[in-house]
Scaffold this motif. Sequence first.
Motif, PDB file in Angstrom:
ATOM      1  N   ASN A 123       1.209  -1.454   0.290  1.00  0.00           N
ATOM      2  CA  ASN A 123       0.186  -0.201  -0.116  1.00  0.00           C
ATOM      3  C   ASN A 123       0.891   1.592  -0.373  1.00  0.00           C
ATOM      4  N   ALA A 124       1.990   1.156   0.867  1.00  0.00           N
ATOM      5  CA  ALA A 124       3.235   2.558   1.142  1.00  0.00           C
ATOM      6  C   ALA A 124       3.934   2.738   0.033  1.00  0.00           C
ATOM      7  N   LEU A 125       4.022   1.278  -1.095  1.00  0.00           N
ATOM      8  CA  LEU A 125       4.574   1.901  -2.438  1.00  0.00           C
ATOM      9  C   LEU A 125       3.150   2.354  -3.046  1.00  0.00           C
ATOM     10  N   LEU A 126       2.738   1.377  -3.751  1.00  0.00           N
ATOM     11  CA  LEU A 126       1.235   1.848  -4.225  1.00  0.00           C
ATOM     12  C   LEU A 126       1.408   3.356  -4.201  1.00  0.00           C
ATOM     13  N   GLY A 127       1.104   3.286  -3.120  1.00  0.00           N
ATOM     14  CA  GLY A 127       0.633   5.178  -3.207  1.00  0.00           C
ATOM     15  C   GLY A 127       1.815   5.774  -3.020  1.00  0.00           C
ATOM     16  N   ALA A 128       2.843   5.862  -3.427  1.00  0.00           N
ATOM     17  CA  ALA A 128       4.153   7.140  -3.297  1.00  0.00           C
ATOM     18  C   ALA A 128       3.725   6.684  -4.921  1.00  0.00           C
ATOM     19  N   VAL A 129       3.727   5.338  -5.482  1.00  0.00           N
ATOM     20  CA  VAL A 129       3.009   5.989  -7.284  1.00  0.00           C
ATOM     21  C   VAL A 129       2.416   6.963  -7.922  1.00  0.00           C
ATOM     22  N   VAL A 130       0.820   6.126  -7.145  1.00  0.00           N
ATOM     23  CA  VAL A 130      -0.004   7.461  -6.925  1.00  0.00           C
ATOM     24  C   VAL A 130       0.213   8.946  -6.690  1.00  0.00           C
ATOM     25  N   SER A 131       1.175   9.290  -5.930  1.00  0.00           N
ATOM     26  CA  SER A 131       1.550  10.324  -5.603  1.00  0.00           C
ATOM     27  C   SER A 131       2.834  11.044  -6.660  1.00  0.00           C
ATOM     28  N   ALA A 132       3.213   9.813  -7.097  1.00  0.00           N
ATOM     29  CA  ALA A 132       4.738  10.891  -7.781  1.00  0.00           C
ATOM     30  C   ALA A 132       3.744  11.150  -9.288  1.00  0.00           C
ATOM     31  N   LEU A 133       2.642  10.135  -9.946  1.00  0.00           N
ATOM     32  CA  LEU A 133       1.873  10.594 -11.308  1.00  0.00           C
ATOM     33  C   LEU A 133       1.182  11.146 -10.836  1.00  0.00           C
ATOM     34  N   VAL A 134       0.740  12.025 -10.123  1.00  0.00           N
ATOM     35  CA  VAL A 134      -0.541  13.222  -9.353  1.00  0.00           C
ATOM     36  C   VAL A 134       0.823  14.098  -9.891  1.00  0.00           C
ATOM     37  N   ALA A 135       2.150  14.018  -8.929  1.00  0.00           N
ATOM     38  CA  ALA A 135       2.754  14.982  -9.178  1.00  0.00           C
ATOM     39  C   ALA A 135       3.408  15.577 -10.433  1.00  0.00           C
ATOM     40  N   ASN A 136       3.586  15.304 -11.670  1.00  0.00           N
ATOM     41  CA  ASN A 136       4.073  15.029 -12.549  1.00  0.00           C
ATOM     42  C   ASN A 136       3.086  15.520 -13.844  1.00  0.00           C
ATOM     43  N   VAL A 137       1.674  15.730 -13.054  1.00  0.00           N
ATOM     44  CA  VAL A 137       1.038  15.842 -14.373  1.00  0.00           C
ATOM     45  C   VAL A 137       1.297  17.594 -14.427  1.00  0.00           C
ATOM     46  N   PRO A 138       0.605  18.652 -15.870  1.00  0.00           N
ATOM     47  CA  PRO A 138       1.195  19.269 -16.149  1.00  0.00           C
ATOM     48  C   PRO A 138       0.579  20.323 -15.916  1.00  0.00           C
ATOM     49  N   ASP A 139      -1.049  20.113 -15.784  1.00  0.00           N
ATOM     50  CA  ASP A 139      -2.218  21.264 -15.788  1.00  0.00           C
ATOM     51  C   ASP A 139      -2.847  21.229 -13.965  1.00  0.00           C
ATOM     52  N   GLU A 140      -2.558  22.773 -13.885  1.00  0.00           N
ATOM     53  CA  GLU A 140      -2.696  22.470 -12.750  1.00  0.00           C
ATOM     54  C   GLU A 140      -3.650  22.497 -12.384  1.00  0.00           C
ATOM     55  N   GLN A 141      -5.266  22.378 -12.887  1.00  0.00           N
ATOM     56  CA  GLN A 141      -6.362  22.047 -12.832  1.00  0.00           C
ATOM     57  C   GLN A 141      -6.588  20.977 -12.378  1.00  0.00           C
TER      58      GLN A 141
END
Length: 95
Positions: free
Chosen positions: A56-74
């Motif tokens: 869970n911690a590992l996959l949560g970190a993957v999701v957070s990294a994907l969200v952090a790299n989205v270029p559109d703020e909205q």
Amino acid sequence: MQSSGRIRSRFRPLLFGALACGLLGAVFTLGLVYAIAAFGGARSMGTLLLAGVALNALLGAVVSALVANVPDEQAVRGIVFWLQGDLEARTGRTC
């Protein structure tokens, strides 16, 4: 102007595809947790629980990294609200 029935029928395969991908991901994750827990031959409840927490911690970190790299703020705001359970623009009717 398209009727709502035609629009719903157009998005129905997308909805079922997303549900199928979600189900396959959940089954894969469940198998991975069980495989990690059974790796050393110990199949205790504590080992299974710790394997699930670690994955869970590992996959949560993957999701957070994907969200952090989205270029559109909205889009990031929409993703974060959706991950937190936002149902604002939903009605009682489904596709």
